[in-house]
Design a protein around this motif. Structure first.
Motif, mmCIF file in Angstrom:
data_model
loop_
_atom_site.group_PDB
_atom_site.id
_atom_site.type_symbol
_atom_site.label_atom_id
_atom_site.label_comp_id
_atom_site.label_asym_id
_atom_site.label_seq_id
_atom_site.Cartn_x
_atom_site.Cartn_y
_atom_site.Cartn_z
ATOM 1 N N PHE A 74 60.761 27.951 -5.669
ATOM 2 C CA PHE A 74 60.200 28.567 -6.870
ATOM 3 C C PHE A 74 61.269 28.912 -7.904
ATOM 4 C CE2 PHE A 74 58.091 30.220 -3.020
ATOM 5 C CZ PHE A 74 56.814 29.745 -3.211
ATOM 6 N N ASP A 75 60.869 28.859 -9.176
ATOM 7 C CA ASP A 75 61.640 29.535 -10.226
ATOM 8 C C ASP A 75 61.719 31.008 -9.808
ATOM 9 O OD1 ASP A 75 62.070 31.223 -12.581
ATOM 10 O OD2 ASP A 75 61.770 29.406 -13.784
ATOM 11 N N ASP A 76 62.910 31.561 -9.769
ATOM 12 C CA ASP A 76 63.107 32.907 -9.207
ATOM 13 C C ASP A 76 62.263 33.979 -9.892
ATOM 14 O OD1 ASP A 76 64.908 33.680 -6.957
ATOM 15 O OD2 ASP A 76 65.304 35.353 -8.324
ATOM 16 N N ARG A 77 61.858 33.725 -11.145
ATOM 17 C CA ARG A 77 61.120 34.764 -11.877
ATOM 18 C C ARG A 77 59.744 35.048 -11.280
ATOM 19 N NH1 ARG A 77 62.395 32.073 -17.620
ATOM 20 N NH2 ARG A 77 62.148 30.248 -16.256
ATOM 21 N N VAL A 78 59.258 34.169 -10.411
ATOM 22 C CA VAL A 78 57.949 34.430 -9.790
ATOM 23 C C VAL A 78 58.020 35.679 -8.905
ATOM 24 C CG1 VAL A 78 58.128 33.100 -7.626
ATOM 25 C CG2 VAL A 78 55.940 33.266 -8.803
ATOM 26 N N ARG A 79 59.233 36.001 -8.446
ATOM 27 C CA ARG A 79 59.399 37.138 -7.525
ATOM 28 C C ARG A 79 58.939 38.458 -8.144
ATOM 29 N NH1 ARG A 79 63.192 33.452 -5.006
ATOM 30 N NH2 ARG A 79 62.616 33.621 -2.819
ATOM 31 N N ALA A 80 58.976 38.535 -9.467
ATOM 32 C CA ALA A 80 58.537 39.770 -10.145
ATOM 33 C C ALA A 80 57.010 39.917 -10.088
ATOM 34 C CB ALA A 80 59.010 39.760 -11.598
ATOM 35 N N PHE A 81 56.301 38.879 -9.660
ATOM 36 C CA PHE A 81 54.835 38.901 -9.676
ATOM 37 C C PHE A 81 54.229 39.002 -8.276
ATOM 38 C CE2 PHE A 81 56.282 37.132 -13.584
ATOM 39 C CZ PHE A 81 55.427 37.662 -14.536
ATOM 40 N N VAL A 82 55.080 39.247 -7.277
ATOM 41 C CA VAL A 82 54.556 39.362 -5.902
ATOM 42 C C VAL A 82 54.959 40.711 -5.319
ATOM 43 C CG1 VAL A 82 54.745 36.869 -5.571
ATOM 44 C CG2 VAL A 82 56.560 38.362 -4.712
ATOM 45 N N GLU A 83 54.224 41.106 -4.283
ATOM 46 C CA GLU A 83 54.505 42.395 -3.639
ATOM 47 C C GLU A 83 55.430 42.240 -2.438
ATOM 48 O OE1 GLU A 83 50.889 42.124 -4.504
ATOM 49 O OE2 GLU A 83 51.438 43.279 -6.272
ATOM 50 N N GLU A 84 55.463 41.038 -1.863
ATOM 51 C CA GLU A 84 56.165 40.861 -0.593
ATOM 52 C C GLU A 84 56.636 39.418 -0.467
ATOM 53 O OE1 GLU A 84 54.827 41.823 3.893
ATOM 54 O OE2 GLU A 84 53.478 42.653 2.405
ATOM 55 N N GLU A 85 57.722 39.206 0.281
ATOM 56 C CA GLU A 85 58.172 37.838 0.585
ATOM 57 C C GLU A 85 58.261 37.715 2.101
ATOM 58 O OE1 GLU A 85 61.566 36.485 -1.640
ATOM 59 O OE2 GLU A 85 61.129 37.881 -3.261
ATOM 60 N N VAL A 86 57.687 36.636 2.634
ATOM 61 C CA VAL A 86 57.616 36.477 4.090
ATOM 62 C C VAL A 86 58.141 35.108 4.491
ATOM 63 C CG1 VAL A 86 55.972 36.156 5.980
ATOM 64 C CG2 VAL A 86 55.779 38.162 4.515
ATOM 65 N N SER A 87 58.929 35.117 5.557
ATOM 66 C CA SER A 87 59.449 33.865 6.127
ATOM 67 C C SER A 87 58.860 33.660 7.509
ATOM 68 C CB SER A 87 60.970 33.954 6.239
ATOM 69 O OG SER A 87 61.461 32.898 7.044
ATOM 70 N N LEU A 88 58.519 32.426 7.829
ATOM 71 C CA LEU A 88 58.014 32.133 9.171
ATOM 72 C C LEU A 88 59.149 32.137 10.190
ATOM 73 C CD1 LEU A 88 55.335 31.523 10.543
ATOM 74 C CD2 LEU A 88 55.824 29.095 10.284
ATOM 75 N N GLY A 89 60.370 31.950 9.738
ATOM 76 C CA GLY A 89 61.513 31.946 10.658
ATOM 77 C C GLY A 89 62.723 31.354 9.963
ATOM 78 N N ASP A 90 63.812 31.339 10.682
ATOM 79 C CA ASP A 90 65.070 30.890 10.084
ATOM 80 C C ASP A 90 65.209 29.381 10.163
ATOM 81 O OD1 ASP A 90 65.630 33.485 9.476
ATOM 82 O OD2 ASP A 90 66.940 33.823 11.192
ATOM 83 N N PHE A 91 64.328 28.715 9.457
ATOM 84 C CA PHE A 91 64.365 27.252 9.324
ATOM 85 C C PHE A 91 63.665 26.931 8.018
ATOM 86 C CE2 PHE A 91 61.037 28.757 12.171
ATOM 87 C CZ PHE A 91 59.901 28.470 11.423
ATOM 88 N N VAL A 92 63.826 25.682 7.561
ATOM 89 C CA VAL A 92 63.234 25.327 6.269
ATOM 90 C C VAL A 92 62.143 24.274 6.461
ATOM 91 C CG1 VAL A 92 63.691 24.383 3.972
ATOM 92 C CG2 VAL A 92 65.333 25.933 5.015
ATOM 93 N N LEU A 93 60.954 24.621 6.002
ATOM 94 C CA LEU A 93 59.819 23.702 6.025
ATOM 95 C C LEU A 93 59.757 22.950 4.704
ATOM 96 C CD1 LEU A 93 57.329 26.399 7.328
ATOM 97 C CD2 LEU A 93 58.149 24.447 8.662
#
Ligand code: SAM
Length: 235
Positions: A120-139
């Motif tokens: 994502f364009d980093d500015r989307v982060r200002a429009f969410v309440e939380e950030e969640v990762s499924l784990g330490d890998f990249v899908l």
């Protein structure tokens, strides 16, 4: 509970939402899912939702304007006006745990924002309440992670699992102190020389409980020492 999923590939969710427990949760009304693609808010004739990164570098980045338009359209026509708690699916987020599922499942509506490409364009982060990762890998995309979140939350909703205890007495649940579950067995009583432990067959519930508690502790210490806390420390 409602999930709003922002995804460029809504078709990925078809079989997931119509099969087994998810299908039953949708049919019973316990789970409602709205799928919406940022493509509907894309730019120009090709409805582009991505562009090259400022500063150079490989790959494409998802545009913030298309994503925010998509989120705001979900708010604008939210059933009963219930705006969703927004969760960005990202490998940079807080690791998804049973505690996260428990907390999310108490909310009336949650939106899961799935990225693709380089993210994502980093500015989307200002429009969410939380950030969640499924784990330490990249899908490749956030959809598989979003399905995991929906699955883990929905089975906690009242009435979704046939036996409510199934959701409360299993690995990582508060009822087991966040430990791993004890070993489980079913018929046959003997398979290629491996027998079901006698204690489980003698019908003495106090003994069975004590055995299960000890096995859960042993198994957790062996496999996941990181989950073992000093006694009396809150989890
Ligand atoms: N360049 C990004 C980074 O390094 O953080 C990764 C982009 S990844 C290829 C594309 C998308 O997949 C992400 O925007 C995110 O939505 C999703 N994704 C990838 N790994 C994930 C994970 N571990 N948990 C949740 N979502 C993930």
């Amino acid at each position: 509970m409602r999930f709003d999923v922002v995804t460029l590939f809504p078709e990925l969710f078809g079989p997931f939402l119509s099969t087994g427990m998810m299908g039953r949760a949708v049919a019973s009304g316990a789970l409602t899912v709205r799928l919406r693609s940022p493509r509907e808010f894309g730019i120009g004739r090709h409805r582009s939702v991505d562009d090259t990164p400022y500063g150079g570098g490989s790959g494409m980045v998802m545009r913030v304007d298309c994503l925010v338009d998509c989120l705001e359209s979900l708010d604008a026509d939210a059933p009963e006006g219930v705006r969703a708690h927004r969760v960005l699916m990202t490998p940079q987020g807080a690791p998804f745990r049973q505690a996260t599922a428990i907390a999310l499942s108490t909310r009336p509506a949650v939106s899961l924002i799935c990225g693709r490409y380089e993210g994502f364009d980093d500015r989307v982060r200002a429009f969410v309440e939380e950030e969640v990762s499924l784990g330490d890998f990249v899908l490749t995309g956030g959809e598989v992670a979003a399905m995991a979140v929906v699955d883990a939350c929905v089975r906690l909703l009242p009435g979704v699992l046939g036996n409510a205890e199934s959701a409360t007495h299993e690995s990582h649940s508060p009822a087991l102190g966040g430990q791993l579950e004890y070993p489980q067995y079913t018929r046959p009583v003997e398979f290629r020389g491996a027998r079901v432990p006698d204690v489980l067959q003698n019908g003495n519930h106090a003994h069975i409980e004590a055995w299960r508690r000890a096995e859960a502790e042993r198994r957790t210490a062996e496999r996941r020492p990181d989950l073992v806390l000093p006694r009396n420390e809150p989890r």
